[in-house]
Design a protein around this motif. Sequence first.
Motif, short mmCIF file in Angstrom:
data_model
loop_
_atom_site.label_atom_id
_atom_site.label_comp_id
_atom_site.label_asym_id
_atom_site.label_seq_id
_atom_site.Cartn_x
_atom_site.Cartn_y
_atom_site.Cartn_z
N ALA A 636 0.71 -1.21 0.07
CA ALA A 636 -0.02 -0.15 -0.10
C ALA A 636 1.03 1.18 -0.08
CB ALA A 636 -1.05 -0.07 1.14
N LYS A 637 0.33 2.36 -0.64
CA LYS A 637 1.02 3.52 -0.62
C LYS A 637 0.15 4.59 -0.36
CE LYS A 637 3.99 4.40 -3.89
NZ LYS A 637 4.60 4.67 -5.24
N GLY A 638 -1.07 4.43 0.47
CA GLY A 638 -1.81 5.24 0.45
C GLY A 638 -3.10 5.02 1.23
N GLN A 639 -3.89 5.87 1.46
CA GLN A 639 -5.17 5.16 2.45
C GLN A 639 -5.98 4.72 1.38
OE1 GLN A 639 -5.75 5.16 5.56
NE2 GLN A 639 -3.81 6.49 6.22
N ASP A 640 -6.07 5.23 0.33
CA ASP A 640 -7.03 4.77 -0.91
C ASP A 640 -6.30 3.44 -1.46
OD1 ASP A 640 -7.96 4.34 -3.62
OD2 ASP A 640 -8.99 6.20 -3.32
N HIS A 641 -7.16 2.41 -1.60
CA HIS A 641 -6.72 1.28 -1.88
C HIS A 641 -6.08 1.28 -3.41
CE1 HIS A 641 -8.03 -0.79 1.91
NE2 HIS A 641 -9.50 -0.46 1.47
N GLY A 642 -6.47 2.30 -4.01
CA GLY A 642 -5.76 2.34 -5.47
C GLY A 642 -4.30 3.05 -5.47
N ASN A 643 -4.08 3.31 -4.47
CA ASN A 643 -2.42 3.67 -4.53
C ASN A 643 -1.53 2.39 -3.91
OD1 ASN A 643 -2.64 6.33 -5.32
ND2 ASN A 643 -3.60 6.87 -3.43
N CYS A 644 -1.15 1.88 -4.67
CA CYS A 644 -0.31 0.59 -4.54
C CYS A 644 0.49 -0.07 -5.56
CB CYS A 644 -1.16 -0.59 -3.98
SG CYS A 644 -2.33 -1.05 -5.45
N VAL A 645 1.49 -0.97 -5.13
CA VAL A 645 2.28 -1.71 -6.15
C VAL A 645 1.98 -3.14 -5.85
CG1 VAL A 645 4.63 -2.48 -6.61
CG2 VAL A 645 4.24 0.19 -6.05
N SER A 646 1.74 -3.74 -6.87
CA SER A 646 1.17 -5.04 -6.78
C SER A 646 2.17 -5.89 -7.80
CB SER A 646 -0.06 -5.39 -7.33
OG SER A 646 -1.00 -4.39 -6.62
N LEU A 647 2.01 -7.16 -7.49
CA LEU A 647 2.70 -8.35 -8.12
C LEU A 647 1.71 -9.27 -8.69
CD1 LEU A 647 5.66 -8.88 -9.37
CD2 LEU A 647 6.01 -10.53 -7.48
N LEU A 648 1.60 -9.27 -9.86
CA LEU A 648 0.35 -10.30 -10.46
C LEU A 648 0.77 -11.34 -11.40
CD1 LEU A 648 -1.75 -7.39 -11.94
CD2 LEU A 648 -1.82 -8.38 -9.63
N ARG A 649 0.11 -12.59 -11.05
CA ARG A 649 0.32 -13.72 -12.14
C ARG A 649 -0.57 -14.37 -12.83
NH1 ARG A 649 2.38 -18.98 -8.73
NH2 ARG A 649 0.17 -18.64 -8.15
N ALA A 650 -0.43 -14.53 -13.96
CA ALA A 650 -1.80 -14.73 -14.95
C ALA A 650 -1.39 -16.29 -15.00
CB ALA A 650 -1.28 -14.39 -16.52
N ASN A 651 -2.48 -17.07 -15.58
CA ASN A 651 -2.51 -18.51 -15.68
C ASN A 651 -1.72 -19.03 -16.99
OD1 ASN A 651 -4.36 -19.00 -13.48
ND2 ASN A 651 -6.18 -18.43 -15.11
N ALA A 652 -0.89 -19.79 -16.56
CA ALA A 652 0.32 -20.16 -17.53
C ALA A 652 -0.38 -21.21 -18.57
CB ALA A 652 1.48 -20.90 -16.92
N VAL A 653 -0.22 -20.81 -19.88
CA VAL A 653 -0.54 -21.68 -20.88
C VAL A 653 0.50 -22.68 -21.49
CG1 VAL A 653 -1.61 -21.82 -23.30
CG2 VAL A 653 -2.24 -19.90 -21.84
N ASN A 654 1.85 -22.34 -21.64
CA ASN A 654 2.90 -23.12 -21.76
C ASN A 654 3.96 -22.82 -20.73
OD1 ASN A 654 4.33 -20.87 -22.70
ND2 ASN A 654 2.97 -20.98 -24.36
#
Length: 763
Positions: A636-654
């Motif tokens: 989190a980078k602020g009171q608003d949940h929209g201020n943040c840094v995230s690490l995402l993972r997609a479903n692997a096809v190969n």
Amino acid sequence: MNFGDFLDNTSCSGGGARIVAFNNNSSMPGGAIGEARFLTQSLSSKPMFNSPGLSLALQTSMEGQGEIARNNEMSNAGGRRSRDEEPDSRSGSDNMDGASGDDQDAADKPPRKKRYHRHTPQQIQELESLFKECPHPDEKQRLELSKRLSLEIRQVKFWFQNRRTQMKTQLERHENSILRQENDKLRAENLSIREAMRNPMCTNCGGPSVIGEVSLEEQHIRIENARLKDELDRVCALAGKFLGRPMPNSTLELGVGGNGFAVIPSDYGIPSSLPMPEMPVNPVEKSMYLELALAAMDELVKMAQSDEPLWIRGLDGGREMLNQEEYLRASSPCIGMKPNGFITEASREIGMVIINSLALVETLMDSNKWAEMFPCLIARASTTQVISSGVGGTRNGALQLMNAALQVLSPLVPVREVNFLRFCKQHAEGVWAVVDVSIDNIREAHAFPSCQRLPSGCLVQDMPNGYSKVTWVEHIEYDEGVVHQLYRPLVSSGMGFGAQRWVATLQRQCECLAILMSFPVPSRDHSSAITAGGRRSMLKLAQRMTNNFCAGVCASSVHKWNKLQTENVDEDVQVMTRKSIDDPGEPPGIVLSAATSVWLPVSPQRLFDFFRDEQLRSEWDILSNGGPMQEMAHIAKGQDHGNCVSLLRANAVNSKQSSMLILQETCIDRAGSVVVYAPVDIPAMHVVMNGGDSAYVALLPSGFAIVPDGAGSDTGDRVSGSLLTVAFQILVNSLPTVESVETVNNLITCTLQKIKAALQCES
């Protein structure tokens, strides 16, 4: 405090973390030696400003022997100078009219009453304008000016003589006042030191000390006293050369503190880079800069503190608008007349910010910290010359020349290049002001600027709860023709470059710093693999990613971009290339960037929520592999949940896609929002999440910038909505071909079509 300094020097978690950036107070040098060194430093850095209140006028009255001595010298000069050689005794705007100064005998003709001619405001404005460009006009210029203004040539000559004398006198009086104050301060301290020496006290027990025990200390005091007196004599000699006359030296004896050491001023609660040294400036040019800075500061304070009739609100009670007629009536423009074809953009915003005044002033006066505090607003900033670094180790009286490139994240709005003076002044305890004003009119510019910055800046006042009340004023004249029709309502309303955006960004960034420096750091990590050092590395990597995204959208000079002109690309799509620099964080090859902006009949909040929803990612992102994404880490980078840094993972096809993660940063405030993301390798992110150096992670950012369209309400068939900027960066192995350009163009077109279909606004 800026993100780079914070991420290098502090930990996001750990025992004993403190929010020092917002509560520390600076202290002035203490002790006799501190005051003595304070004097010598002050004499070496001019101009200096130290008025206690909000009054900005130079002192016009002098006390003491200096003024009397000058009057006696003038009265005893002997002889009478002719009228052609003697400047008019009145102000530079009022000149005497009548016969020329021929030698006439008072006995032949009775003395006649002198008549005075007062120039019209138009004449004064023309004269002042030429004086800023050329304080010493030649005969040809004076003749031309006299014809144009219907004045006699001697009147023009006298006016310039009086104006130069007036400027020099004001500067001398102001600096004499400063020197006199410093002398009085040292004299008082010297008396207190002498009194302390008569009654010496033991530093260990606090009791009376035997006379013989302080003889060595007294000897050190005398040696230091002699050294400081020599230094004071040297500084007075330099000041005398600058003023063109001998500078009276004080006969008081200087002393040092009982421990023989000066007190070093405490910092402002934020790390600071080494200040640039003061650069020598031509005395006439320095006087012009000083006069312009003082006039700009005066105008900024008036605009910040005045309400109606200077500022009026719209019929709907919305944003404030500047009353141009009242503005022109109440003050004369600092930088001359508005160029033909330019329009005025003025805005004011007041907000509470979680930062103290000293920390904010230090941030604004450091170009690197200033750029990092406003990352999406400032493309580039630099300090080109320091005229005065301030008084006594503080920023009070600091004056410097700066250059900056201001941006709206869209290829349809050109970057604004501005050259300006930045002047900082302390008006009272806990009350500071920082003002900017363009200098293109008083310096020879190679090209006429597309915008000029009228007095703009902020007034900062400390609040008891650790916050500061910030009143921000933005006042710019610019060529509207360079802005695309789609963005003109946004820019003209002040929401693109105006005060609302500056204050909103400042509030968001300061809130982020306060949260990151608190303990523990708010996070929603889905595993315990990420460490405190890993959070720091992720934040630095996200900051670099967002900066590269902004540079690619606006083609700023941070990177050397080359624009491409192709027939197979839409008119509003900007395609550029640059060669990847030899840096571990840059992928080898040629970077191809494409960006465009469109209007959508969707609110900015709804559009932002759509992009940051992991469950809806498959509706527009080709990296999602057709399914929702999973959040692996969240900082989190602020009171608003929209201020943040995230690490995402997609479903692997190969198996190849299974080694890919998505690093994403989202930011939102009242002025707009951004969503920036880039694919990263899992092995590289493992290093980062364990606290490794993020500079070796190569990435190419893509993303979105969202701002209100500036309409504010329904206008005909068009309802208010959002302006969306879409930008992608891809890597090509060699020079871009027609196929590679078509590929990135099709990527933007396809993404926009998916977004419109998902939001049901295809038409």
